[in-house]
Design a protein around this motif. Structure first.
Motif, PDB file in Angstrom:
ATOM      1  N   GLN A 154       0.823  -1.210   0.000  1.00 55.22           N
ATOM      2  CA  GLN A 154       0.000   0.000   0.000  1.00 55.22           C
ATOM      3  C   GLN A 154       0.858   1.260   0.000  1.00 55.22           C
ATOM      4  O   GLN A 154       0.537   2.246  -0.678  1.00 55.22           O
ATOM      5  CB  GLN A 154      -0.948   0.004   1.212  1.00 55.22           C
ATOM      6  CG  GLN A 154      -2.039   1.072   1.159  1.00 55.22           C
ATOM      7  CD  GLN A 154      -3.179   0.716   0.224  1.00 55.22           C
ATOM      8  OE1 GLN A 154      -2.957   0.144  -0.835  1.00 55.22           O
ATOM      9  NE2 GLN A 154      -4.393   1.065   0.605  1.00 55.22           N
ATOM     10  N   GLN A 155       1.972   1.238   0.722  1.00 50.64           N
ATOM     11  CA  GLN A 155       2.872   2.392   0.717  1.00 50.64           C
ATOM     12  C   GLN A 155       3.488   2.587  -0.661  1.00 50.64           C
ATOM     13  O   GLN A 155       3.667   3.726  -1.108  1.00 50.64           O
ATOM     14  CB  GLN A 155       3.967   2.205   1.772  1.00 50.64           C
ATOM     15  CG  GLN A 155       3.465   2.337   3.208  1.00 50.64           C
ATOM     16  CD  GLN A 155       4.453   1.846   4.242  1.00 50.64           C
ATOM     17  OE1 GLN A 155       5.530   1.353   3.903  1.00 50.64           O
ATOM     18  NE2 GLN A 155       4.083   1.934   5.507  1.00 50.64           N
ATOM     19  N   ALA A 172      -6.643   9.197  -1.315  1.00 49.67           N
ATOM     20  CA  ALA A 172      -7.608   8.577  -0.398  1.00 49.67           C
ATOM     21  C   ALA A 172      -8.854   8.126  -1.148  1.00 49.67           C
ATOM     22  O   ALA A 172      -9.372   7.023  -0.930  1.00 49.67           O
ATOM     23  CB  ALA A 172      -7.980   9.561   0.709  1.00 49.67           C
ATOM     24  N   VAL A 177      -9.891   4.920   1.191  1.00 53.52           N
ATOM     25  CA  VAL A 177      -9.551   5.034   2.615  1.00 53.52           C
ATOM     26  C   VAL A 177      -9.648   6.499   3.032  1.00 53.52           C
ATOM     27  O   VAL A 177      -9.902   7.377   2.207  1.00 53.52           O
ATOM     28  CB  VAL A 177      -8.130   4.498   2.890  1.00 53.52           C
ATOM     29  CG1 VAL A 177      -8.035   3.019   2.529  1.00 53.52           C
ATOM     30  CG2 VAL A 177      -7.085   5.295   2.108  1.00 53.52           C
ATOM     31  N   SER A 178      -9.433   6.757   4.312  1.00 59.02           N
ATOM     32  CA  SER A 178      -9.524   8.130   4.806  1.00 59.02           C
ATOM     33  C   SER A 178      -8.258   8.909   4.475  1.00 59.02           C
ATOM     34  O   SER A 178      -7.188   8.326   4.246  1.00 59.02           O
ATOM     35  CB  SER A 178      -9.736   8.141   6.322  1.00 59.02           C
ATOM     36  OG  SER A 178      -8.566   7.698   6.985  1.00 59.02           O
ATOM     37  N   THR A 181      -5.492   8.190   6.867  1.00 60.02           N
ATOM     38  CA  THR A 181      -4.733   6.978   6.575  1.00 60.02           C
ATOM     39  C   THR A 181      -3.630   7.275   5.566  1.00 60.02           C
ATOM     40  O   THR A 181      -2.492   6.794   5.710  1.00 60.02           O
ATOM     41  CB  THR A 181      -5.667   5.889   6.013  1.00 60.02           C
ATOM     42  OG1 THR A 181      -6.622   5.529   7.020  1.00 60.02           O
ATOM     43  CG2 THR A 181      -4.881   4.644   5.610  1.00 60.02           C
ATOM     44  N   ALA A 184      -0.774   9.046   7.170  1.00 65.78           N
ATOM     45  CA  ALA A 184       0.047   8.107   7.935  1.00 65.78           C
ATOM     46  C   ALA A 184       0.980   7.343   6.997  1.00 65.78           C
ATOM     47  O   ALA A 184       2.161   7.125   7.312  1.00 65.78           O
ATOM     48  CB  ALA A 184      -0.836   7.137   8.716  1.00 65.78           C
ATOM     49  N   HIS A 185       0.459   6.942   5.838  1.00 70.83           N
ATOM     50  CA  HIS A 185       1.300   6.243   4.854  1.00 70.83           C
ATOM     51  C   HIS A 185       2.429   7.152   4.369  1.00 70.83           C
ATOM     52  O   HIS A 185       3.568   6.714   4.237  1.00 70.83           O
ATOM     53  CB  HIS A 185       0.458   5.803   3.651  1.00 70.83           C
ATOM     54  CG  HIS A 185      -0.351   4.564   3.897  1.00 70.83           C
ATOM     55  ND1 HIS A 185       0.146   3.461   4.561  1.00 70.83           N
ATOM     56  CD2 HIS A 185      -1.627   4.248   3.552  1.00 70.83           C
ATOM     57  CE1 HIS A 185      -0.777   2.519   4.617  1.00 70.83           C
ATOM     58  NE2 HIS A 185      -1.864   2.982   4.009  1.00 70.83           N
TER      59      HIS A 185
END
Length: 214
Positions: A154-155, A172, A177-178, A181, A184-185
């Motif tokens: 995902q990163q 996103a 996703v949010s 999130t 954070a990635h």
């Protein structure tokens, strides 16, 4: 049993050559063609059980190895063989290090292409006869490839989307996703690549492609 092979190349004549190579193999083959990177990604998504993708390294809509990295992170189980007229040792090695299951030079004949495809379908790694392997000669590139390998799938997807110029909210939306999130990635990506900003992360990504043509 039928095999599904995705041919992703923007040159119709070379797609035709690849098609001939595939159709000359034993068994039944279903061929899906794509003329740009967006179509290649769509084809992979619509054919989750595809056995192989033949991917041109210089596809419209993406820069160099970024396409391979994006597809590798998004379609983890899909073997990808890079097709390129640039077939020097460094380019072949970096393609393999970034997750390609093989490399076919565009100067290869139909029979050589067919053998390479069959090698990968059988679980092997296909490389040009001239490829000699060896270690990465550029220590900075070697370190960068090592760092890229520490990213989660995902990163890696987020990084390639940053390279496409997408904002956090756009990423996103695309990934479902949010935005928190994605933030954070991005933070994790910056830490793993040892950079201070998303711009520097994109510059690091670009170094892989610069190395290809150096």
């Amino acid at each position: 049993m039928q095999q599904t092979i995705i041919i992703a190349d923007d040159h119709p004549l070379f797609r035709d050559a690849l098609r001939q190579a595939v159709l000359g193999m034993e068994g039944r083959q279903a061929i899906v063609e794509a003329g740009d990177f967006a179509a290649a990604r769509t084809a992979a998504g619509e054919n989750p059980d595809a056995d192989l993708m033949l991917l041109d390294l210089a596809m419209p809509g993406v820069s160099g190895f970024s396409g391979l990295m994006a597809l590798r992170s998004e379609f983890i189980s899909l073997p990808i063989v890079i097709i390129s007229a640039t077939d020097d040792t460094s380019t072949v090695r970096r393609a393999l290090e970034l997750g390609a299951s093989g490399f076919i030079s565009k100067s290869s004949g139909i029979e050589d292409i067919r053998r390479s495809i069959q090698t990968v379908l059988a679980g092997g790694i296909a490389t040009p006869e001239s490829y000699r392997g060896g270690q990465e000669q550029d220590p900075d590139v070697a370190d960068l490839i090592h760092r890229l390998h520490t990213l989660t799938p995902q990163q890696s997807r987020v990084l390639t989307m940053l390279g496409e110029g997408l904002l956090n909210k756009q990423i996103a939306y695309e990934l479902g996703v949010s935005e928190a999130t994605i933030k954070a990635h991005v933070s994790a990506i910056l830490l793993k690549l040892d950079v201070d900003s998303r711009t520097q992360a994109v510059i690091q990504l670009g170094k892989i492609n610069m190395a290809m043509v150096a």
